[in-house]
Design a protein around this motif. Structure first.
Motif, PDB file in Angstrom:
ATOM      1  N   ALA A  55       0.853  -1.187   0.000  1.00 26.02           N
ATOM      2  CA  ALA A  55       0.000   0.000   0.000  1.00 26.02           C
ATOM      3  C   ALA A  55       0.883   1.229   0.000  1.00 26.02           C
ATOM      4  O   ALA A  55       1.823   1.333   0.790  1.00 26.02           O
ATOM      5  CB  ALA A  55      -0.916   0.006   1.216  1.00 26.02           C
ATOM      6  N   ARG A  56       0.592   2.161  -0.907  1.00 29.48           N
ATOM      7  CA  ARG A  56       1.321   3.427  -0.950  1.00 29.48           C
ATOM      8  C   ARG A  56       0.412   4.485  -1.572  1.00 29.48           C
ATOM      9  O   ARG A  56      -0.583   4.161  -2.214  1.00 29.48           O
ATOM     10  CB  ARG A  56       2.632   3.292  -1.716  1.00 29.48           C
ATOM     11  CG  ARG A  56       2.485   3.018  -3.187  1.00 29.48           C
ATOM     12  CD  ARG A  56       3.866   2.938  -3.874  1.00 29.48           C
ATOM     13  NE  ARG A  56       3.726   2.817  -5.294  1.00 29.48           N
ATOM     14  CZ  ARG A  56       3.631   1.692  -5.961  1.00 29.48           C
ATOM     15  NH1 ARG A  56       3.651   0.549  -5.320  1.00 29.48           N
ATOM     16  NH2 ARG A  56       3.508   1.691  -7.257  1.00 29.48           N
ATOM     17  N   LEU A  84      -2.183   4.333   6.268  1.00 28.26           N
ATOM     18  CA  LEU A  84      -1.478   3.458   5.348  1.00 28.26           C
ATOM     19  C   LEU A  84      -0.938   2.235   6.072  1.00 28.26           C
ATOM     20  O   LEU A  84      -1.003   1.118   5.552  1.00 28.26           O
ATOM     21  CB  LEU A  84      -0.333   4.251   4.697  1.00 28.26           C
ATOM     22  CG  LEU A  84       0.065   3.904   3.288  1.00 28.26           C
ATOM     23  CD1 LEU A  84      -1.120   3.893   2.362  1.00 28.26           C
ATOM     24  CD2 LEU A  84       1.114   4.859   2.792  1.00 28.26           C
ATOM     25  N   GLY A  85      -0.429   2.419   7.287  1.00 27.23           N
ATOM     26  CA  GLY A  85       0.102   1.308   8.073  1.00 27.23           C
ATOM     27  C   GLY A  85      -0.962   0.270   8.385  1.00 27.23           C
ATOM     28  O   GLY A  85      -0.675  -0.935   8.418  1.00 27.23           O
ATOM     29  N   GLY A 142      -1.992  11.694  -5.000  1.00 28.48           N
ATOM     30  CA  GLY A 142      -3.393  11.746  -4.591  1.00 28.48           C
ATOM     31  C   GLY A 142      -4.177  10.482  -4.865  1.00 28.48           C
ATOM     32  O   GLY A 142      -5.402  10.488  -4.810  1.00 28.48           O
ATOM     33  N   LYS A 143      -3.475   9.376  -5.183  1.00 24.19           N
ATOM     34  CA  LYS A 143      -4.143   8.097  -5.418  1.00 24.19           C
ATOM     35  C   LYS A 143      -3.542   7.047  -4.507  1.00 24.19           C
ATOM     36  O   LYS A 143      -2.379   7.116  -4.145  1.00 24.19           O
ATOM     37  CB  LYS A 143      -3.974   7.651  -6.874  1.00 24.19           C
ATOM     38  CG  LYS A 143      -4.642   8.552  -7.877  1.00 24.19           C
ATOM     39  CD  LYS A 143      -4.424   8.000  -9.270  1.00 24.19           C
ATOM     40  CE  LYS A 143      -4.707   9.036 -10.323  1.00 24.19           C
ATOM     41  NZ  LYS A 143      -4.206   8.617 -11.623  1.00 24.19           N
ATOM     42  N   LEU A 144      -4.352   6.062  -4.161  1.00 22.06           N
ATOM     43  CA  LEU A 144      -3.923   4.972  -3.304  1.00 22.06           C
ATOM     44  C   LEU A 144      -3.645   3.748  -4.160  1.00 22.06           C
ATOM     45  O   LEU A 144      -4.509   3.316  -4.932  1.00 22.06           O
ATOM     46  CB  LEU A 144      -5.007   4.643  -2.275  1.00 22.06           C
ATOM     47  CG  LEU A 144      -4.819   3.359  -1.454  1.00 22.06           C
ATOM     48  CD1 LEU A 144      -3.635   3.502  -0.513  1.00 22.06           C
ATOM     49  CD2 LEU A 144      -6.074   3.023  -0.699  1.00 22.06           C
ATOM     50  N   TYR A 145      -2.425   3.198  -4.034  1.00 22.12           N
ATOM     51  CA  TYR A 145      -2.095   1.932  -4.677  1.00 22.12           C
ATOM     52  C   TYR A 145      -2.165   0.871  -3.591  1.00 22.12           C
ATOM     53  O   TYR A 145      -1.410   0.911  -2.630  1.00 22.12           O
ATOM     54  CB  TYR A 145      -0.704   1.975  -5.307  1.00 22.12           C
ATOM     55  CG  TYR A 145      -0.334   0.698  -6.021  1.00 22.12           C
ATOM     56  CD1 TYR A 145      -0.874   0.415  -7.274  1.00 22.12           C
ATOM     57  CD2 TYR A 145       0.534  -0.226  -5.447  1.00 22.12           C
ATOM     58  CE1 TYR A 145      -0.552  -0.755  -7.942  1.00 22.12           C
ATOM     59  CE2 TYR A 145       0.861  -1.397  -6.106  1.00 22.12           C
ATOM     60  CZ  TYR A 145       0.319  -1.657  -7.350  1.00 22.12           C
ATOM     61  OH  TYR A 145       0.637  -2.818  -8.006  1.00 22.12           O
ATOM     62  N   TYR A 146      -3.100  -0.066  -3.738  1.00 17.97           N
ATOM     63  CA  TYR A 146      -3.307  -1.076  -2.706  1.00 17.97           C
ATOM     64  C   TYR A 146      -3.623  -2.406  -3.372  1.00 17.97           C
ATOM     65  O   TYR A 146      -4.526  -2.488  -4.216  1.00 17.97           O
ATOM     66  CB  TYR A 146      -4.463  -0.653  -1.781  1.00 17.97           C
ATOM     67  CG  TYR A 146      -4.847  -1.694  -0.777  1.00 17.97           C
ATOM     68  CD1 TYR A 146      -4.062  -1.912   0.347  1.00 17.97           C
ATOM     69  CD2 TYR A 146      -5.966  -2.480  -0.965  1.00 17.97           C
ATOM     70  CE1 TYR A 146      -4.403  -2.884   1.272  1.00 17.97           C
ATOM     71  CE2 TYR A 146      -6.317  -3.451  -0.039  1.00 17.97           C
ATOM     72  CZ  TYR A 146      -5.526  -3.643   1.069  1.00 17.97           C
ATOM     73  OH  TYR A 146      -5.862  -4.607   1.974  1.00 17.97           O
ATOM     74  N   ASP A 147      -2.870  -3.416  -3.012  1.00 22.11           N
ATOM     75  CA  ASP A 147      -3.093  -4.780  -3.490  1.00 22.11           C
ATOM     76  C   ASP A 147      -3.197  -4.829  -5.019  1.00 22.11           C
ATOM     77  O   ASP A 147      -4.132  -5.373  -5.586  1.00 22.11           O
ATOM     78  CB  ASP A 147      -4.353  -5.355  -2.825  1.00 22.11           C
ATOM     79  CG  ASP A 147      -4.355  -6.876  -2.813  1.00 22.11           C
ATOM     80  OD1 ASP A 147      -3.270  -7.474  -2.878  1.00 22.11           O
ATOM     81  OD2 ASP A 147      -5.454  -7.450  -2.729  1.00 22.11           O
ATOM     82  N   ASN A 165      -0.513  10.172   4.183  1.00 19.47           N
ATOM     83  CA  ASN A 165      -0.258   8.947   4.929  1.00 19.47           C
ATOM     84  C   ASN A 165      -1.548   8.249   5.356  1.00 19.47           C
ATOM     85  O   ASN A 165      -1.514   7.310   6.123  1.00 19.47           O
ATOM     86  CB  ASN A 165       0.602   9.258   6.165  1.00 19.47           C
ATOM     87  CG  ASN A 165       1.203   8.013   6.764  1.00 19.47           C
ATOM     88  OD1 ASN A 165       1.498   7.051   6.058  1.00 19.47           O
ATOM     89  ND2 ASN A 165       1.354   7.996   8.068  1.00 19.47           N
ATOM     90  N   GLU A 166      -2.697   8.744   4.875  1.00 17.91           N
ATOM     91  CA  GLU A 166      -3.971   8.169   5.274  1.00 17.91           C
ATOM     92  C   GLU A 166      -5.016   8.445   4.215  1.00 17.91           C
ATOM     93  O   GLU A 166      -4.822   9.286   3.350  1.00 17.91           O
ATOM     94  CB  GLU A 166      -4.441   8.727   6.616  1.00 17.91           C
ATOM     95  CG  GLU A 166      -5.079  10.088   6.563  1.00 17.91           C
ATOM     96  CD  GLU A 166      -4.099  11.245   6.556  1.00 17.91           C
ATOM     97  OE1 GLU A 166      -4.513  12.338   6.169  1.00 17.91           O
ATOM     98  OE2 GLU A 166      -2.932  11.071   6.921  1.00 17.91           O
ATOM     99  N   ILE A 167      -6.110   7.708   4.296  1.00 13.81           N
ATOM    100  CA  ILE A 167      -7.272   8.004   3.456  1.00 13.81           C
ATOM    101  C   ILE A 167      -8.466   8.204   4.380  1.00 13.81           C
ATOM    102  O   ILE A 167      -8.512   7.664   5.486  1.00 13.81           O
ATOM    103  CB  ILE A 167      -7.573   6.885   2.428  1.00 13.81           C
ATOM    104  CG1 ILE A 167      -7.971   5.577   3.121  1.00 13.81           C
ATOM    105  CG2 ILE A 167      -6.419   6.667   1.480  1.00 13.81           C
ATOM    106  CD1 ILE A 167      -8.599   4.565   2.196  1.00 13.81           C
TER     107      ILE A 167
END
Length: 163
Positions: free
Chosen positions: A90-91, A147-148, A95-100, A130-132
């Protein structure tokens, strides 16, 4: 004092009464009244253990690096940031989240699954550094997901159709 109070004398007794005034309109020099803003409660779903783990990680990243002495283990090559506790990639970039292995963006409809096997229908309301922030579709309350938490698997994100 005389403007705000007036004295009455009745049967030998002296009493002080406030003058009743009514404000019909705001005067030009009076401050504008500030409306009482009601905010929806925020749900923070971090445990004390998760907060302490995040603080330790931040302190490790912030601490200045000292030159390594040959007797200390710091001269060995450092291990990558991916630790066994990090289960998901996850990163956040631009402005976009890359997850899985998928990209997620603001206003995208998702399912948020937690450790307790609860599945919540949400919409991503913003992506920070660092968060959504997600908004539950059931009651419109907002939640912050770090993110963690996504990396550890405390929360799992799944796509859902926007229908």
């Amino acid at each position: 004092m005389i403007q705000s109070m007036w004295l009455t004398h009745w049967r030998g007794q002296l009493s002080v009464k406030p003058i009743m005034t009514r404000k019909l309109r705001r005067r030009p020099n009076d401050p504008v009244p500030i409306p009482d803003k009601r905010r929806k409660p925020l749900n923070y779903l971090l445990t004390d253990e998760q907060i302490m783990e995040d603080l330790r990680t931040l302190n490790k990243l912030k601490s200045p690096k000292r030159p390594a002495s040959p007797s200390s283990p710091e001269h060995l090559p450092s291990t990558p940031v991916d630790t066994p506790s990090q289960r998901y990639e996850a990163r956040i970039e631009e402005g976009k989240l890359y997850y899985d292995k998928r990209w997620y963006h603001k206003s995208q409809a998702i399912y948020l699954e937690s450790k307790e096997n609860t599945k919540i229908s949400c919409v991503i309301s913003s992506v920070g550094t660092n968060e959504i922030w997600v908004r539950k579709t059931s009651d419109s309350t907002k939640m912050r997901i770090y993110l963690g938490q996504l990396q550890r698997g405390a929360f799992i994100i799944r796509r859902r159709s926007a229908a």
